[in-house]
Scaffold this motif. Structure first.
Motif, PDB file in Angstrom:
ATOM      1  N   GLY A 179       0.782  -1.145  -0.252  1.00  0.00           N
ATOM      2  CA  GLY A 179      -0.128   0.392   0.149  1.00  0.00           C
ATOM      3  C   GLY A 179       0.719   1.472  -0.022  1.00  0.00           C
ATOM      4  N   LYS A 180       2.311   0.994   0.194  1.00  0.00           N
ATOM      5  CA  LYS A 180       3.057   2.360   0.472  1.00  0.00           C
ATOM      6  C   LYS A 180       3.714   2.355  -0.504  1.00  0.00           C
ATOM      7  CE  LYS A 180       2.620   2.100   5.363  1.00  0.00           C
ATOM      8  NZ  LYS A 180       1.510   3.292   5.987  1.00  0.00           N
ATOM      9  N   PHE A 181       3.275   2.047  -1.988  1.00  0.00           N
ATOM     10  CA  PHE A 181       3.969   1.699  -3.299  1.00  0.00           C
ATOM     11  C   PHE A 181       2.804   1.604  -4.359  1.00  0.00           C
ATOM     12  CE2 PHE A 181       7.607   0.896  -0.748  1.00  0.00           C
ATOM     13  CZ  PHE A 181       8.565   1.002  -1.282  1.00  0.00           C
ATOM     14  N   THR A 182       1.583   2.261  -4.473  1.00  0.00           N
ATOM     15  CA  THR A 182       0.546   1.939  -5.436  1.00  0.00           C
ATOM     16  C   THR A 182       1.097   2.839  -6.356  1.00  0.00           C
ATOM     17  OG1 THR A 182      -0.226   3.442  -4.152  1.00  0.00           O
ATOM     18  CG2 THR A 182      -1.288   1.804  -3.284  1.00  0.00           C
ATOM     19  N   VAL A 183       0.429   2.814  -7.460  1.00  0.00           N
ATOM     20  CA  VAL A 183       0.436   3.975  -8.520  1.00  0.00           C
ATOM     21  C   VAL A 183      -0.196   5.378  -8.689  1.00  0.00           C
ATOM     22  CG1 VAL A 183      -0.206   4.867 -10.695  1.00  0.00           C
ATOM     23  CG2 VAL A 183       0.089   1.833 -10.344  1.00  0.00           C
ATOM     24  N   ARG A 184      -1.237   5.324  -7.717  1.00  0.00           N
ATOM     25  CA  ARG A 184      -1.814   6.752  -7.624  1.00  0.00           C
ATOM     26  C   ARG A 184      -1.334   7.490  -6.237  1.00  0.00           C
ATOM     27  NH1 ARG A 184      -4.590   8.133  -2.745  1.00  0.00           N
ATOM     28  NH2 ARG A 184      -5.648   9.927  -3.680  1.00  0.00           N
ATOM     29  N   ARG A 185      -0.091   6.475  -5.313  1.00  0.00           N
ATOM     30  CA  ARG A 185       0.572   7.118  -4.074  1.00  0.00           C
ATOM     31  C   ARG A 185       1.606   7.722  -4.853  1.00  0.00           C
ATOM     32  NH1 ARG A 185       1.633   5.549   2.319  1.00  0.00           N
ATOM     33  NH2 ARG A 185       2.008   7.070   2.856  1.00  0.00           N
ATOM     34  N   MET A 186       2.206   6.860  -5.970  1.00  0.00           N
ATOM     35  CA  MET A 186       3.853   7.354  -6.678  1.00  0.00           C
ATOM     36  C   MET A 186       3.263   8.494  -7.666  1.00  0.00           C
ATOM     37  SD  MET A 186       5.812   5.735  -5.491  1.00  0.00           S
ATOM     38  CE  MET A 186       4.420   5.867  -3.627  1.00  0.00           C
ATOM     39  N   ARG A 187       2.439   8.159  -8.426  1.00  0.00           N
ATOM     40  CA  ARG A 187       1.859   9.615  -8.962  1.00  0.00           C
ATOM     41  C   ARG A 187       1.905  10.882  -8.362  1.00  0.00           C
ATOM     42  NH1 ARG A 187       1.426   8.097 -13.949  1.00  0.00           N
ATOM     43  NH2 ARG A 187       0.777   6.098 -14.881  1.00  0.00           N
ATOM     44  N   LEU A 188       1.411  10.863  -7.021  1.00  0.00           N
ATOM     45  CA  LEU A 188       1.498  12.368  -6.080  1.00  0.00           C
ATOM     46  C   LEU A 188       2.886  12.537  -5.726  1.00  0.00           C
ATOM     47  CD1 LEU A 188      -1.074  11.055  -3.620  1.00  0.00           C
ATOM     48  CD2 LEU A 188      -1.580  12.934  -5.204  1.00  0.00           C
ATOM     49  N   LEU A 189       3.679  11.377  -5.909  1.00  0.00           N
ATOM     50  CA  LEU A 189       4.914  12.262  -5.550  1.00  0.00           C
ATOM     51  C   LEU A 189       5.475  12.653  -7.131  1.00  0.00           C
ATOM     52  CD1 LEU A 189       6.737   8.865  -3.771  1.00  0.00           C
ATOM     53  CD2 LEU A 189       5.578  11.435  -3.061  1.00  0.00           C
ATOM     54  N   THR A 190       4.533  13.076  -8.530  1.00  0.00           N
ATOM     55  CA  THR A 190       5.212  13.505  -9.306  1.00  0.00           C
ATOM     56  C   THR A 190       5.707  14.307  -9.598  1.00  0.00           C
ATOM     57  OG1 THR A 190       4.044  11.851 -10.712  1.00  0.00           O
ATOM     58  CG2 THR A 190       5.291  13.875 -11.807  1.00  0.00           C
ATOM     59  N   GLU A 191       5.366  15.948  -8.928  1.00  0.00           N
ATOM     60  CA  GLU A 191       5.365  16.999  -8.175  1.00  0.00           C
ATOM     61  C   GLU A 191       7.336  17.133  -7.813  1.00  0.00           C
ATOM     62  OE1 GLU A 191       3.623  20.625  -6.180  1.00  0.00           O
ATOM     63  OE2 GLU A 191       2.274  19.268  -7.094  1.00  0.00           O
ATOM     64  N   ARG A 192       7.082  16.651  -6.629  1.00  0.00           N
ATOM     65  CA  ARG A 192       8.446  15.990  -6.493  1.00  0.00           C
ATOM     66  C   ARG A 192       9.620  15.628  -6.802  1.00  0.00           C
ATOM     67  NH1 ARG A 192      11.705  19.494  -3.713  1.00  0.00           N
ATOM     68  NH2 ARG A 192      13.003  17.683  -2.105  1.00  0.00           N
ATOM     69  N   VAL A 193       9.088  14.879  -7.724  1.00  0.00           N
ATOM     70  CA  VAL A 193      10.264  14.566  -8.573  1.00  0.00           C
ATOM     71  C   VAL A 193      10.791  15.675  -9.490  1.00  0.00           C
ATOM     72  CG1 VAL A 193      11.106  12.848 -10.306  1.00  0.00           C
ATOM     73  CG2 VAL A 193       9.755  11.787  -8.316  1.00  0.00           C
TER      74      VAL A 193
ATOM     75  N   GLY B  63       6.716 -12.335 -10.943  1.00  0.00           N
ATOM     76  CA  GLY B  63       5.502 -12.868  -9.467  1.00  0.00           C
ATOM     77  C   GLY B  63       5.915 -12.165  -8.280  1.00  0.00           C
ATOM     78  N   ILE B  64       5.618 -13.163  -7.457  1.00  0.00           N
ATOM     79  CA  ILE B  64       5.563 -12.504  -5.719  1.00  0.00           C
ATOM     80  C   ILE B  64       6.903 -11.091  -6.042  1.00  0.00           C
ATOM     81  CG2 ILE B  64       4.746 -14.957  -5.595  1.00  0.00           C
ATOM     82  CD1 ILE B  64       7.114 -14.952  -3.036  1.00  0.00           C
ATOM     83  N   HIS B  65       8.102 -11.587  -6.422  1.00  0.00           N
ATOM     84  CA  HIS B  65       8.677 -10.581  -6.660  1.00  0.00           C
ATOM     85  C   HIS B  65       9.229 -10.235  -7.839  1.00  0.00           C
ATOM     86  CE1 HIS B  65      10.905 -13.115  -3.119  1.00  0.00           C
ATOM     87  NE2 HIS B  65      10.463 -14.085  -3.533  1.00  0.00           N
ATOM     88  N   GLN B  66       8.569  -9.190  -7.767  1.00  0.00           N
ATOM     89  CA  GLN B  66       8.838  -8.305  -8.487  1.00  0.00           C
ATOM     90  C   GLN B  66       8.818  -6.610  -8.291  1.00  0.00           C
ATOM     91  OE1 GLN B  66       4.802  -7.597 -11.001  1.00  0.00           O
ATOM     92  NE2 GLN B  66       5.845  -7.119 -12.817  1.00  0.00           N
ATOM     93  N   CYS B  67       9.574  -6.294  -8.963  1.00  0.00           N
ATOM     94  CA  CYS B  67       9.919  -4.945  -7.602  1.00  0.00           C
ATOM     95  C   CYS B  67       8.512  -4.227  -7.326  1.00  0.00           C
ATOM     96  CB  CYS B  67      10.731  -4.795  -9.001  1.00  0.00           C
ATOM     97  SG  CYS B  67      11.203  -2.653  -8.391  1.00  0.00           S
ATOM     98  N   LEU B  68       9.317  -3.855  -6.234  1.00  0.00           N
ATOM     99  CA  LEU B  68       7.891  -3.175  -5.289  1.00  0.00           C
ATOM    100  C   LEU B  68       8.201  -1.902  -5.959  1.00  0.00           C
ATOM    101  CD1 LEU B  68       6.354  -3.819  -3.117  1.00  0.00           C
ATOM    102  CD2 LEU B  68       8.142  -3.152  -1.744  1.00  0.00           C
ATOM    103  N   GLY B  69       9.499  -1.034  -6.054  1.00  0.00           N
ATOM    104  CA  GLY B  69       9.294   0.312  -6.461  1.00  0.00           C
ATOM    105  C   GLY B  69       9.534   0.537  -7.539  1.00  0.00           C
ATOM    106  N   GLN B  70       8.539  -0.468  -8.192  1.00  0.00           N
ATOM    107  CA  GLN B  70       8.887   0.133 -10.186  1.00  0.00           C
ATOM    108  C   GLN B  70       7.964   1.337 -10.702  1.00  0.00           C
ATOM    109  OE1 GLN B  70       6.024  -3.098 -12.283  1.00  0.00           O
ATOM    110  NE2 GLN B  70       5.849  -4.237 -10.727  1.00  0.00           N
TER     111      GLN B  70
END
Length: 408
Positions: A115-129, A350-357
């Motif tokens: 839940g800490k690395f969802t697409v929505r949550r990461m897109r919210l970081l776009t402005e900071r990036v 699979g289950i080890h697909q990159c969490l931070g992708q």
């Protein structure tokens, strides 16, 4: 009467892991991998410790193994594939290291972090990036060049983001970047790698204790409040995430820039068509395959692609060969930013697909086009063959990328 599913005719003499990349193109994998893949996607392989296991080079086979719970990623039952590495049993994964764990331990940690690395949550970081990217492009412009793009841009942008996300002081980056480099160095001894992991773990453990006493609004702070994980588990998770977030995206940014500077037609397309940013990230992930090699060990006998993989056999997974498999990607050795490269294994499967992708995608989608917009005359400052390559690391890339540009 049914026929035997095992392809006995395909048996061949074991090979060693091909490592030598062809001269002239720093982006192509070892040519021997392609030859082996054409012969059979699973080839017997002799490991440095004498173990005879397998080398997987086909996209479909590797994808199947990564999704199959009959294959384990536990370090203590893997055989190390690179020469010069440990020839004795590997230690188990440190607590919180998701890469070396199977279910149910892996599942427990993964659920807490997903839940800490969802697409929505990461897109919210776009402005900071975008802010971080702009700050570093400004600094590059002020310097006037030439400069090393790795030190000036490719390393600090993702390092700042992962530090802010986790709540790790960026001012301490020299400490953990040095240790992460040791962990990924294929020539480092087990003792050196273990000491590096311990140093990062102790550093993060101190941070966790401090956040427990004085809560902070970041990922590690959230986990101290929202979970019942021990300080040791939190330090292990923080160590894992810090290590995963530092070296990977940094090398994608630098090697990606190198690849585009080496291919004027593709760079021109990216400059002319901003909408290519998304497919460009996926294609660069496929084409470059910086996390080039993985491994799994069979927990039971498995028949796959006409081969019998016995329980206890380690299978080395050549991600770079899979991502250049012509059965999956037509004309695979060509960089084509317009290609639909979905299904590449650059982030695993699979289950080890990159969490931070998703965070990595956001960083690359912003940072790569912005670099070439700000510096339209950007070029290598040395001949391409003089760029030092990371041929001794589990994360491929460049040690330095000297670049220059015309001042406006």
């Amino acid at each position: 009467m049914t026929s035997c599913p095992v392809d006995h005719a395909a048996q061949s003499e074991p090979v060693t892991l091909p490592l030598e990349r062809p001269a002239g193109c720093p982006f192509d994998p070892p040519a021997e991998l392609g030859r082996l893949r054409e012969q059979h996607p699973l080839t017997p392989m002799t490991y440095p410790d004498g173990h005879v296991g397998w080398l997987a080079t086909g996209h479909a086979v590797i994808r199947a193994i990564l999704a199959d719970p009959r294959f384990s990623s536990r370090y203590e039952i893997l055989h190390y594939p690179f020469p010069g590495g440990p020839t004795s049993e590997l230690p188990p994964a440190p607590v919180g290291d998701l890469t070396g764990l199977d279910a149910p331990e892996h599942t427990r940690y993964r659920r807490l972090l997903t839940g800490k690395f969802t697409v929505r949550r990461m897109r919210l970081l776009t402005e900071r990036v975008e802010e971080i990217v702009t700050e570093h492009l400004d600094a590059m412009e002020r310097s006037g060049g030439p400069l090393d793009l790795v030190a000036a841009y490719a390393q600090p942008v993702p390092a700042l983001m992962i530090c802010e996300l986790l709540g790790v002081p960026y001012s301490d980056r020299d400490l953990f970047q040095r240790h992460v480099a040791t962990v990924n160095d294929q020539n480092a001894t087990m003792a050196d790698q273990g000491a590096a992991i311990t140093a990062i773990h102790e550093y993060v453990h101190t941070l966790v204790v401090a956040k427990r006493a004085r809560p902070t609004d970041d990922l590690l702070g959230d986990l101290t409040r929202e979970t019942e994980l021990s300080d040791g588990e939190l330090a292990g998770i923080g160590t894992f995430l810090l290590g995963a977030g530092l070296d990977t995206t940094a090398n994608m940014l630098s090697l990606g820039a190198f690849a585009l500077l080496s291919d004027p037609a593709q760079l021109a397309a990216l400059r002319a068509e901003p909408e290519l940013a998304d497919p460009a990230v996926e294609e660069l992930m496929r084409y470059l395959s910086i996390a080039h090699t993985g491994a799994r060990t069979a927990l039971e006998d498995v028949e796959l692609a006409g081969r019998l993989i016995k329980a206890g056999d380690t299978v080395t997974l050549s991600v770079q060969a899979a991502n250049r498999d012509p059965e999956r990607f037509p004309d695979p050795d060509t960089l084509d930013l317009r290609r639909k490269a979905t299904g590449h294994l650059g982030f695993g499967h699979g289950i080890h697909q990159c969490l931070g992708q998703q965070l990595a995608r956001v960083e690359m989608r912003v940072a790569i086009p912005a670099l070439f917009r700000r510096f339209p005359t950007l070029r290598l400052a040395v001949p391409a063959e003089e760029v030092p390559l990371r041929t001794d690391s589990s994360i491929y890339g460049v040690h330095r990328l000297p670049v220059t540009w015309e001042r406006g």
